[in-house]
Enzyme design. Structure first.
Site, PDB file in Angstrom:
ATOM      1  N   SER A  12      -9.520  29.441 -50.876  1.00 16.61           N
ATOM      2  CA  SER A  12     -10.373  30.584 -51.224  1.00 16.61           C
ATOM      3  C   SER A  12     -10.581  31.449 -49.997  1.00 16.61           C
ATOM      4  O   SER A  12     -11.117  30.982 -48.980  1.00 16.61           O
ATOM      5  CB  SER A  12     -11.721  30.109 -51.745  1.00 16.61           C
ATOM      6  OG  SER A  12     -12.627  31.198 -51.799  1.00 16.61           O
ATOM      7  N   HIS A  37      -6.698  32.062 -53.710  1.00 16.72           N
ATOM      8  CA  HIS A  37      -7.816  32.241 -54.634  1.00 16.72           C
ATOM      9  C   HIS A  37      -8.758  33.316 -54.099  1.00 16.72           C
ATOM     10  O   HIS A  37      -9.200  33.260 -52.948  1.00 16.72           O
ATOM     11  CB  HIS A  37      -8.564  30.909 -54.778  1.00 16.72           C
ATOM     12  CG  HIS A  37      -9.622  30.895 -55.827  1.00 16.72           C
ATOM     13  ND1 HIS A  37      -9.361  30.708 -57.168  1.00 16.72           N
ATOM     14  CD2 HIS A  37     -10.969  31.032 -55.741  1.00 16.72           C
ATOM     15  CE1 HIS A  37     -10.486  30.709 -57.853  1.00 16.72           C
ATOM     16  NE2 HIS A  37     -11.490  30.925 -57.011  1.00 16.72           N
ATOM     17  N   ASP A  39     -12.316  35.145 -54.720  1.00 14.18           N
ATOM     18  CA  ASP A  39     -13.606  35.046 -55.396  1.00 14.18           C
ATOM     19  C   ASP A  39     -14.292  36.405 -55.409  1.00 14.18           C
ATOM     20  O   ASP A  39     -14.750  36.895 -54.368  1.00 14.18           O
ATOM     21  CB  ASP A  39     -14.507  34.037 -54.681  1.00 14.18           C
ATOM     22  CG  ASP A  39     -14.095  32.599 -54.944  1.00 14.18           C
ATOM     23  OD1 ASP A  39     -13.962  32.235 -56.131  1.00 14.18           O
ATOM     24  OD2 ASP A  39     -13.908  31.841 -53.983  1.00 14.18           O
ATOM     25  N   MET A  41     -17.398  38.616 -56.522  1.00  9.05           N
ATOM     26  CA  MET A  41     -18.808  38.455 -56.887  1.00  9.05           C
ATOM     27  C   MET A  41     -19.502  39.811 -56.866  1.00  9.05           C
ATOM     28  O   MET A  41     -19.204  40.655 -56.014  1.00  9.05           O
ATOM     29  CB  MET A  41     -19.508  37.508 -55.912  1.00  9.05           C
ATOM     30  CG  MET A  41     -18.840  36.154 -55.776  1.00  9.05           C
ATOM     31  SD  MET A  41     -19.770  35.070 -54.660  1.00  9.05           S
ATOM     32  CE  MET A  41     -18.616  33.715 -54.483  1.00  9.05           C
ATOM     33  N   HIS A  70     -10.734  35.216 -59.404  1.00  8.42           N
ATOM     34  CA  HIS A  70     -11.850  34.602 -60.130  1.00  8.42           C
ATOM     35  C   HIS A  70     -12.990  35.611 -60.186  1.00  8.42           C
ATOM     36  O   HIS A  70     -13.634  35.883 -59.171  1.00  8.42           O
ATOM     37  CB  HIS A  70     -12.266  33.325 -59.391  1.00  8.42           C
ATOM     38  CG  HIS A  70     -13.424  32.607 -59.991  1.00  8.42           C
ATOM     39  ND1 HIS A  70     -14.066  31.571 -59.354  1.00  8.42           N
ATOM     40  CD2 HIS A  70     -14.080  32.765 -61.175  1.00  8.42           C
ATOM     41  CE1 HIS A  70     -15.053  31.127 -60.105  1.00  8.42           C
ATOM     42  NE2 HIS A  70     -15.083  31.837 -61.212  1.00  8.42           N
ATOM     43  N   MET A  72     -16.476  36.545 -60.889  1.00  9.17           N
ATOM     44  CA  MET A  72     -17.863  36.119 -61.095  1.00  9.17           C
ATOM     45  C   MET A  72     -18.698  37.391 -61.217  1.00  9.17           C
ATOM     46  O   MET A  72     -19.530  37.703 -60.361  1.00  9.17           O
ATOM     47  CB  MET A  72     -18.311  35.229 -59.940  1.00  9.17           C
ATOM     48  CG  MET A  72     -17.698  33.842 -59.991  1.00  9.17           C
ATOM     49  SD  MET A  72     -17.967  32.870 -58.495  1.00  9.17           S
ATOM     50  CE  MET A  72     -16.539  33.384 -57.542  1.00  9.17           C
ATOM     51  N   MET A 141     -16.354  24.799 -62.615  1.00  7.59           N
ATOM     52  CA  MET A 141     -17.166  24.983 -61.416  1.00  7.59           C
ATOM     53  C   MET A 141     -17.843  23.666 -61.061  1.00  7.59           C
ATOM     54  O   MET A 141     -18.511  23.047 -61.885  1.00  7.59           O
ATOM     55  CB  MET A 141     -18.227  26.058 -61.636  1.00  7.59           C
ATOM     56  CG  MET A 141     -17.685  27.455 -61.909  1.00  7.59           C
ATOM     57  SD  MET A 141     -16.624  28.095 -60.585  1.00  7.59           S
ATOM     58  CE  MET A 141     -17.757  28.073 -59.180  1.00  7.59           C
ATOM     59  N   ASP A 176     -13.288  24.430 -58.742  1.00  6.08           N
ATOM     60  CA  ASP A 176     -13.774  25.366 -57.733  1.00  6.08           C
ATOM     61  C   ASP A 176     -15.160  24.943 -57.272  1.00  6.08           C
ATOM     62  O   ASP A 176     -16.120  24.996 -58.042  1.00  6.08           O
ATOM     63  CB  ASP A 176     -13.812  26.781 -58.316  1.00  6.08           C
ATOM     64  CG  ASP A 176     -14.118  27.847 -57.273  1.00  6.08           C
ATOM     65  OD1 ASP A 176     -14.402  27.495 -56.119  1.00  6.08           O
ATOM     66  OD2 ASP A 176     -14.065  29.043 -57.626  1.00  6.08           O
TER      67      ASP A 176
END
Length: 229
Positions: A12, A37, A39, A41, A70, A72, A141, A176
């Site tokens: 990540s 990966h 992330d 957010m 990913h 979020m 998660m 994750d």
């Protein structure tokens, strides 16, 4: 992307040097990472803000393999095309992020990416039972999303339930949160094949000294493969 159930390590970049993303992505791949990966957010669905489609587009030329994005964020649907256009190979949305996850998964596939669905620790495996034929990846998660470096929450029973539900469908189970050589065997033995690791990969290394990345990736992979057949 060809499907297989071998263990894949997906560092990540949340744990990477934010001022040097392109070189960090190239470094972890050169040191053995299978996927990269990302992330994303939004400070709304989760209590942190990271980066968006422009960052994904900027790092895409530096990633030879799979860029695993990913999301979020909430809402999700209005951003799918932007992340697909930025080069995401996999786009994962949270089932908790909106009322129409079925539509979201259709839209991700329609944009040309593999469709992932993520489950927070408090969300049961059964919640996605009717989504499996629209899904290429299930992200379990093992922390509450929002920050890196959190303590691992054991979701072994949920992973086993998902693995049984998936059967012979070509669906990855991704983990994750809190993955390291100590926790990798727990999730691998339950049926996971994609392990996201942030601080456990990037600790001790840098772009100028990437060898620790490779050592960390190797340690996680070997710990997982020790129990995964």
């Amino acid at each position: 992307m060809t499907f297989d159930r071998s263990i894949k390590i997906a560092p990540s970049i949340l744990a990477a040097d934010f001022a040097n993303f392109g070189a960090e992505c190239a470094a972890v791949e050169a040191q053995g990472a299978d996927w990269v990966h990302v992330d994303v957010m939004d400070g709304h669905f989760v209590p942190n803000i990271t980066f968006g489609p422009a960052t994904c587009k900027a790092i895409r030329p530096h990633i030879k393999g799979v860029m695993d994005v990913h999301l979020m964020i909430a809402p999700v649907d209005s951003y799918i095309d932007a992340f697909a256009d930025a080069g995401a190979d996999v786009i994962t949305a949270h089932i908790e992020a909106g009322p129409h996850i079925h539509r979201t998964l259709q839209a991700i596939r329609g944009a040309g990416a593999k469709a992932g669905v993520a489950l927070n620790p408090g969300t049961p495996a059964e919640s996605i039972q009717h989504l499996l034929d629209l899904t290429d990846l299930v992200c379990v998660m093992t922390v509450n999303p929002g920050f890196g470096g959190q303590k691992f929450i054991d979701m072994g029973a949920k992973i086993k339930t998902l693995r049984a539900m998936i059967g012979d469908r070509p669906i990855h189970i991704e983990i994750d949160g809190g993955v390291d050589p100590m926790t990798a065997p727990i999730v691998a033995s339950a049926g996971a094949d994609v392990l996201v690791a942030g601080s456990a990969v990037f600790k001790g290394g840098s772009v100028d000294n990437p060898a620790p990345y490779g050592e960390n990736i190797k340690a996680i992979r070997e710990a997982a493969q020790g129990v995964y057949v």
